[in-house]
Design an enzyme around this catalytic site. Structure first.
Site, PDB file in Angstrom:
ATOM      1  N   GLU A 263      -4.311  -3.002   8.717  1.00  0.00           N
ATOM      2  CA  GLU A 263      -4.551  -1.847   7.856  1.00  0.00           C
ATOM      3  C   GLU A 263      -5.639  -2.252   6.878  1.00  0.00           C
ATOM      4  OE1 GLU A 263      -2.989   0.493   4.087  1.00  0.00           O
ATOM      5  OE2 GLU A 263      -1.400  -0.504   5.217  1.00  0.00           O
ATOM      6  N   CYS A 297      -6.023   2.412  -0.452  1.00  0.00           N
ATOM      7  CA  CYS A 297      -6.985   2.707   0.622  1.00  0.00           C
ATOM      8  C   CYS A 297      -6.874   4.137   1.135  1.00  0.00           C
ATOM      9  CB  CYS A 297      -6.807   1.720   1.760  1.00  0.00           C
ATOM     10  SG  CYS A 297      -5.094   1.559   2.305  1.00  0.00           S
TER      11      CYS A 297
END
Length: 493
Positions: A263, A297
């Site tokens: 990720e 993010c």
């Protein structure tokens, strides 16, 4: 179950024991006031290798443990975290600089929820029967009926390298499903805030996890992370962090075909169409400023607004920012706390200055706020407008409380082209008063997830990115799949 010495410098957790670090300790600094939160252990490469070996030794028995037993341990760990909710929330706030509500609800609270979720996940079926296949006689044997079974098996030893923005939800989202599937783990927390992860290890230790199943090693040295990735005992690496570091880890994994779950970075596009509810869009986009001070993010940091609503949207965002109280995260009323470190504050500020030089207009923010006595790593929530897609502030992940706004004049095609013109593709967003239109646009976006008129997430939906935002999917049952290998068993009846 081992005993843990309360207070004093933190020790490593290797093979079920609390171990003194070979390389001493380093200070964990509170981003809000620069005080020392505690002393974290600095592991040596040899100790990381010892942790990986302990995990490998424990794998055979843990992978054969009854799912009900694994579930019970995860449930007990959740009970213990819940019991220690207040002090561990205070530690999370001190380590990360997150305001109290976020430290409690979104950090420790989500950590508890994830252990509960994967206690149930340990009981999910791992076998699926496939339709039988009738075969004619031939070179492969006599005619017959072949049955087939799909079986999900644990991968083995998983190195979990976690991010600094959430030292509870992120590691829990890796460790809990990995353990539920029968894997063993080596956890390497972010160097900025590892103490919370050691509390998680304490909870698992007290819950009765067998020696070697969970190991936690920390350090500021690059070799600690390298050893956790390149150890021959490690079968998989699960990493959350920057795309640049993820690419280096992927290169190492590729040499021996280690499995990966990555990720990585994001630059979430938020398309605001001319028929959007602007107040709803502003509430969603505004979370970039308040949620972890933009250190997330999935944030909608790159607004792509139709020219017909552009001025009103900028005006509303500017008004929204006026209520973004920057301050000590321990104080009631604080919305925006500090970023994680002085180095990161300088990085975010350098991007704001870069945007100014590139021709963006600072509609709000841009100056360093002074909080308390002037200590702490605070960044003003900043709105950069009149941007174009070729600016670095639009193309690169800033990872701070900064939003850029790019206008467009055409229709959906132009909006989609602008949104997709990015190296990243984690989560994007569409705001429109026409749900069918919003879904039509969403389907065209090159992103692992799309929020339609919301920044909310369904915690059973797959999570992960397109392009340089990552490899693989987790969350919900998808995390159980991520930490497993698929085996087929075929037989003749």
């Amino acid at each position: 179950m081992s005993t843990h010495r309360p207070g004093g410098p933190q020790r490593l957790y290797i093979g079920g024991a609390w171990v003194e670090p070979d390389a001493g300790h380093y200070e964990v600094v509170n981003p809000a006031d620069e005080s020392v939160v505690g002393l974290a252990p600095e592991a040596s490469r040899g100790q990381v290798e010892e942790a990986a070996r302990a995990a490998a030794d424990a794998f055979a028995s843990w992978s054969r443990t009854a799912p009900e037993e694994r579930a019970a341990i995860l449930d007990r760990a959740a009970d213990i975290i819940q019991r220690e909710y207040e002090p561990w929330s205070e530690l999370a706030r001190a380590e990360t600089g997150a305001p109290t509500g976020i430290a409690r609800g979104m950090q420790v609270g989500v950590g508890v929820a994830r252990f509960r979720r994967y206690a149930k996940g340990a009981l999910e079926p791992v076998e699926r029967g496939l339709p039988p296949q009738v075969t004619d006689a031939g070179p492969m044997g006599r005619a017959g009926v072949l049955g087939a079974l799909e079986v999900r098996q644990p991968v083995g030893v998983v190195t979990c390298i976690t991010s600094y923005n959430n030292p509870w939800a992120n590691p829990a989202g890796k460790v809990a499903p990995a353990l539920a599937m029968g894997n063993t783990v080596v956890v390497k927390p972010a160097p900025q805030d590892p103490l919370s992860v050691f509390r998680m290890a304490r909870a698992l230790d007290e819950a009765g996890v067998p020696a070697g199943v969970v190991n936690v090693v920390s350090g500021t040295s690059v070799e600690v992370g390298e050893a956790a990735v390149d150890s021959p005992h490690v079968d998989m690496v699960s990493f959350t962090g920057s795309t640049a570091v993820g690419q280096r880890i992927a290169e190492v994994c590729g040499r021996t075909m280690k499995r990966q779950l990555m990720e990585l970075g994001g630059k979430g596009a938020a398309i605001v169409l001319e028929d959007a509810d602007l107040d709803a869009a502003v509430m969603g986009i505004g979370t970039t400023f308040s949620f972890y001070s933009g250190q997330i993010c999935t944030a909608p940091t790159r607004v792509i607004a139709h020219r017909s609503v552009y001025d009103r949207l900028v005006e509303k965002l500017t008004g929204y920012l006026a209520f973004m109280t920057v301050g000590d995260p321990a104080e009631r009323g604080t919305v925006v706390g500090p970023v994680i470190s002085a180095a990161h504050r300088d990085r975010v500020e350098s991007y704001v200055e870069l945007g100014r030089k590139e021709g963006a207009r600072i509609a709000y923010g841009g100056e360093r706020p002074v909080v308390g006595g002037g200590r702490g790593f605070y960044v003003a929530p900043t709105l950069l407008v009149d941007c174009t897609n070729d600016m670095r502030v639009v193309r690169e992940e800033i990872f701070g409380p900064v939003v850029v706004v790019v206008p467009f004049d055409g229709g959906e095609d132009e909006a989609v082209a602008l949104a997709n013109d990015s190296d990243y593709g984690l989560i994007s967003y569409v705001w429109s008063g026409d749900s069918a239109r919003a879904f039509r646009v969403a389907r065209r976006l090159r992103a692992g997830g799309v929020g339609v008129n919301t920044i909310g997430r369904n915690m059973e939906a797959p999570f992960g990115g397109f392009k340089r935002s990552g490899v693989g999917r987790d969350v919900g049952s998808y995390a159980l799949h991520a930490y497993s290998e698929v085996q087929s068993i075929v037989w003749t009846g």
